[in-house]
Structure formats: C-alpha cells, structure tokens
Write a protein that holds these residues in place. Structure first.
Motif, short mmCIF file in Angstrom:
data_model
loop_
_atom_site.label_atom_id
_atom_site.label_comp_id
_atom_site.label_asym_id
_atom_site.label_seq_id
_atom_site.Cartn_x
_atom_site.Cartn_y
_atom_site.Cartn_z
N SER A 108 23.04 -85.84 -21.07
CA SER A 108 23.27 -84.41 -21.27
C SER A 108 24.19 -84.21 -22.47
N TYR A 109 23.80 -83.28 -23.35
CA TYR A 109 24.50 -83.07 -24.61
C TYR A 109 24.94 -81.63 -24.75
N ALA A 110 25.46 -81.27 -25.93
CA ALA A 110 26.00 -79.94 -26.16
C ALA A 110 25.01 -78.87 -25.73
N CYS A 111 25.57 -77.78 -25.18
CA CYS A 111 24.77 -76.65 -24.68
C CYS A 111 23.89 -77.05 -23.50
N GLU A 112 24.28 -78.14 -22.81
CA GLU A 112 23.56 -78.61 -21.62
C GLU A 112 22.11 -78.96 -21.91
N GLN A 113 21.86 -79.45 -23.13
CA GLN A 113 20.55 -80.02 -23.44
C GLN A 113 20.45 -81.34 -22.67
N THR A 114 19.66 -81.34 -21.61
CA THR A 114 19.65 -82.44 -20.66
C THR A 114 18.24 -83.04 -20.56
N TYR A 115 18.20 -84.39 -20.47
CA TYR A 115 16.94 -85.11 -20.48
C TYR A 115 16.87 -86.08 -19.30
N ALA A 116 15.65 -86.31 -18.84
CA ALA A 116 15.38 -87.38 -17.89
C ALA A 116 14.24 -88.24 -18.45
N PHE A 117 14.44 -89.56 -18.44
CA PHE A 117 13.44 -90.51 -18.92
C PHE A 117 13.12 -91.51 -17.82
N ALA A 118 11.91 -92.04 -17.86
CA ALA A 118 11.52 -93.09 -16.92
C ALA A 118 12.28 -94.37 -17.27
N PRO A 119 12.94 -95.01 -16.31
CA PRO A 119 13.79 -96.16 -16.64
C PRO A 119 13.06 -97.33 -17.29
N LYS A 120 11.86 -97.63 -16.86
CA LYS A 120 11.16 -98.81 -17.39
C LYS A 120 10.48 -98.54 -18.73
N SER A 121 9.79 -97.41 -18.83
CA SER A 121 8.99 -97.14 -20.03
C SER A 121 9.68 -96.26 -21.05
N GLY A 122 10.68 -95.48 -20.62
CA GLY A 122 11.32 -94.53 -21.51
C GLY A 122 10.54 -93.23 -21.67
N GLU A 123 9.42 -93.09 -20.99
CA GLU A 123 8.64 -91.86 -21.11
C GLU A 123 9.43 -90.66 -20.60
N PRO A 124 9.35 -89.51 -21.31
CA PRO A 124 10.06 -88.32 -20.84
C PRO A 124 9.55 -87.86 -19.47
N VAL A 125 10.48 -87.52 -18.60
CA VAL A 125 10.14 -87.00 -17.28
C VAL A 125 10.30 -85.49 -17.27
N TRP A 126 11.43 -84.99 -17.76
CA TRP A 126 11.63 -83.56 -17.95
C TRP A 126 12.74 -83.34 -18.96
N ARG A 127 12.83 -82.10 -19.45
CA ARG A 127 13.90 -81.71 -20.34
C ARG A 127 14.37 -80.31 -19.98
N HIS A 128 15.67 -80.15 -19.84
CA HIS A 128 16.28 -78.84 -19.61
C HIS A 128 16.75 -78.30 -20.96
N ARG A 129 16.10 -77.24 -21.45
CA ARG A 129 16.39 -76.67 -22.76
C ARG A 129 17.24 -75.41 -22.62
N THR A 130 18.10 -75.20 -23.60
CA THR A 130 18.83 -73.95 -23.70
C THR A 130 18.67 -73.41 -25.12
N GLU A 131 19.30 -72.28 -25.40
CA GLU A 131 19.06 -71.61 -26.67
C GLU A 131 19.99 -72.06 -27.78
N CYS A 132 20.77 -73.08 -27.56
CA CYS A 132 21.65 -73.58 -28.62
C CYS A 132 21.68 -75.10 -28.58
N SER A 133 22.24 -75.68 -29.61
CA SER A 133 22.42 -77.12 -29.66
C SER A 133 23.59 -77.42 -30.58
N GLY A 134 24.00 -78.66 -30.62
CA GLY A 134 25.12 -79.03 -31.48
C GLY A 134 25.60 -80.42 -31.15
N GLY A 135 26.68 -80.81 -31.78
CA GLY A 135 27.25 -82.12 -31.52
C GLY A 135 28.10 -82.12 -30.27
#
Length: 396
Positions: free
Chosen positions: A214-241
């Motif tokens: 989880s990163y700035a502005c609660e940009q949050t990701y879930a990936f499959a542990p073995k393959s790294g394939e994206p499972v879901w992404r929680h998007r918001t209207e901003c981003s940053g460091g």
C-alpha cells in the motif's frame, strides 16, 4: 492418563488448531515463537504466541548500546538480530546477539548503503538483510557466512522491509515508479516483478492468497504469491511518493496514508472498502489478536473491534506512546518516547507492568531513510525493545 487440550492460534499466515496431549501432573511443552520480519510476522499483525515469555512482570535480561539508532529486531533461533545506523558515516551495521547472554554471536557486519536505512527478515534457515540501495543479502544465522547477494534491478531507492514466506523473499523498490519483487530465498534469483505506484515504505504483507502492498493515497495492490499476477487493485484519485506497511487481519487489509486520507479496511479477497476508522495517517501499524485490534494514535492506545470498529477501551499512559503495538500471549506491549514500556491486559486495557528502558523509544519512521525502521519484537522467551541506540531484552 492423558488429557487433550485444544489451542487455536491466530498467528503467521494461517489459522491453525493444535491438539496438545499432556500427561496428568506433567507440565505441557512450551510454544516458542519468533519475530521474523517487521511487526512480528508475514501478516504484520503484531501477534505472537510464545509461552516461553510468560506473563508479565518481566525482568531485564540484557542491554546493548549498538552505537546508532536501532532497527526492529528479528528474534529467532536463539539469536536476536538488528541493524543500527553506522557511527562512522552512511550505511548500517548488522548485529547478531546471543539471546541468552546478550553477547555477540558473531562479528558485526557492515551492510553499506547510501543512507542509514536497512531492514531484516528471517525464514528458511536464513537471515535476509536489505540496504537502501537494494542490495539484498542472505546470511547463515548461526555463523554470519553469506549465502548469496543480489542487487535488485530497475530501482535505486529501497525503503520497504523484506518479508519471507514459503521460500520467497518479497520486497519493494522505488526511484522510477515502483516495483514489487519476489526473490528465491535459496538462490537470490528474482522470480517475478510487478510495477506499482510508487514502491516506497511498504513491507509486503503476505498470506497464502496474496502479497499486499500500500502506497501514498492508499493505492493498494494484491498479487498472487507464486506468479505475481495481479489479484486486485484499490485505486484512489491521487498518487505520490511514500507508503505505509499494510496489516492483514480478520479478512481485511488495514491501510494507512500520510497524505490526509482516512485509514481504511479493505477486503483481502477483492479489495472492496470494508470500512474506515479515525486515526492520524502518521499513526503506526495496528496489531491484532483475533478480532481485537490495538491502535496507537496521537500518543494514546485504543482497542477496537475489527468488525464494528468500535472503541472499547483506551490507555493514555504518559500521553507519548510512540510504538506500533505488539501482542504476546494476549498481553499488549507499547513503548513511549519517554522510555517507558508497558504491558497491558489485552481484554481490559489494564496496565499490569511497566518499566523504564533507559532511553527514548522512538516512533517508527515510515517516510524517511534517516535511520533504520524501528519496532518492538519478541520470541524465544524475550520481549526485545529498540530504544534509540539501545537494544534491551526482557524475560523471566
């Protein structure tokens, strides 16, 4: 005659039910836990079962001055590992300490680095150390011998502590966008990478079903542990460091943000918003014991139910509580910038023990590389406290 006892343990990556069979009149064998990454375990839920610790009050077993600000400890295999800012310039030093005596288990090792940040993880019989330049090294925890070293590709700023789970070391990097890495713990080979926004300050929380960051502005990701394939992404209207380490507990991913967004709980399966709770975005990670959650905000510890998010008790201490809490055998441990350490009954919030550690217990800095990330640890019968330059162990 033997009588069975069933213990349900919420710890690590899964819920487990253990049947213990103990002869009448005999003492049951003790469960000895370990702190293997930031906030105890791969979920970062701050929870540990270690009956070797015993109930507080505890006594001081040893104290070490490591010469610079000290990281969160790894407590495993009869050793306590921590890094400290180098007193001779940039970079950090890895220390291996005998858990029983407080003496060096092997000679300190310089980890290098452009700044004073580094972080540790443990698993698969090895210790993993990462510096801020992305140099990840595996050590033999018994001898300090290096097993392998890899410089993670594609980024130049690393502030996300590594996490070990099921033979893989997961971490993140930043500089040009962000990257999540999965590294083979036995060889150091990079197994997969995934791009993220923006790779800072988020130690991956790992379960059998997901790798969560989880990163700035609660940009949050879930990936499959073995393959790294994206499972879901929680998007918001901003981003940053910037970013914050997520916590996985009670089917939720608990995320925080220092850009002003209200801390949130996301469903671990699909990323949907499950709820929000009142706290400063700079607050440290919460800890959980089942559905009891423990949150430090503005110097006060609060207990909340993980589903209703209702505050049921508060503990003010001296008003300067600074650490992320941990829970050991149902007791909640927190420290203060005044140098005070408390143990509280997790059900009632009653203080059952406190002590002066001898130096300020600083809050975890999840935003800068001016010092190693700090935090409490426990395992092997000890509660271990980084307090500025000191590393102090308590037990019975």
């Amino acid at each position: 005659m033997k009588l069975p006892r069933t213990i349900t343990v919420l710890s690590g990556a899964a819920l487990s039910v253990v049947m213990l069979v103990t002869p009448v009149g005999a003492q049951p064998s003790r469960t000895v836990g370990a702190s293997t990454t930031y906030q105890i375990n791969a979920r970062h839920d701050g929870s540990l079962v270690d009956t070797a610790v015993g109930a507080p009050p505890l006594s001081r077993k040893w104290s070490r001055d490591l010469g610079g600000n000290v990281s969160y400890p790894i407590v495993a295999g009869g050793r306590v590992f921590a890094t400290a800012a180098s007193p001779d310039g940039h970079g950090t030093v890895l220390h291996a300490i005998d858990a029983a005596t407080g003496e060096d288990a092997w000679e300190p090792v310089g980890l290098g680095g452009s700044y004073w940040w580094s972080a540790l993880a443990y698993g698969g019989g090895r210790l993993y150390a990462q510096n801020d330049d992305g140099v990840l090294t595996a050590f033999d925890p018994a001898t300090g011998a290096k097993a392998w070293t890899v410089t993670l590709p594609g980024q130049y700023s690393f502030t996300s502590p590594p996490t070990f789970a099921a033979g893989v070391v997961y971490t993140g990097g930043a500089g040009s966008g962000g990257t999540v890495y999965a590294v083979d713990a036995s060889t150091g080979a990079v197994l997969w990478t995934q791009p993220v926004e923006n790779g800072d300050n988020s130690s991956p929380a790992v379960t059998a079903d997901g790798v969560y960051v989880s990163y700035a502005c609660e940009q949050t990701y879930a990936f499959a542990p073995k393959s790294g394939e994206p499972v879901w992404r929680h998007r918001t209207e901003c981003s940053g460091g910037g970013g914050r380490t997520p916590v996985v507990a009670d089917g939720g991913v608990w995320v925080r943000d220092d850009a002003g967004m209200t801390p949130s709980v996301l469903d671990a399966a699909d990323g949907r918003l499950r709820g929000t709770y009142e706290a400063d975005g700079w607050s440290p990670a919460p800890a959980f014991d089942g559905r009891q959650g423990y949150f430090v905000d503005e110097g006060v510890l609060r207990e909340r139910h993980s589903r209703t998010l209702e505050t049921r008790w508060t503990f003010e201490g001296d008003g300067r509580i600074s650490t992320a809490p941990i829970v050991v055998n149902g007791y909640v441990y927190v420290g203060s910038q005044s140098g005070r350490l408390w143990a509280l009954n997790g059900a009632t919030g009653q203080s059952v023990w406190s002590t002066d550690v001898g130096a300020p217990i600083e809050e975890p800095d999840e935003h800068n590389v001016s010092e190693p990330l700090t935090g409490l640890g426990a395992g092997g019968g000890l509660v271990v406290v980084p307090a500025t330059h000191l590393l102090v162990a308590y037990g019975q």
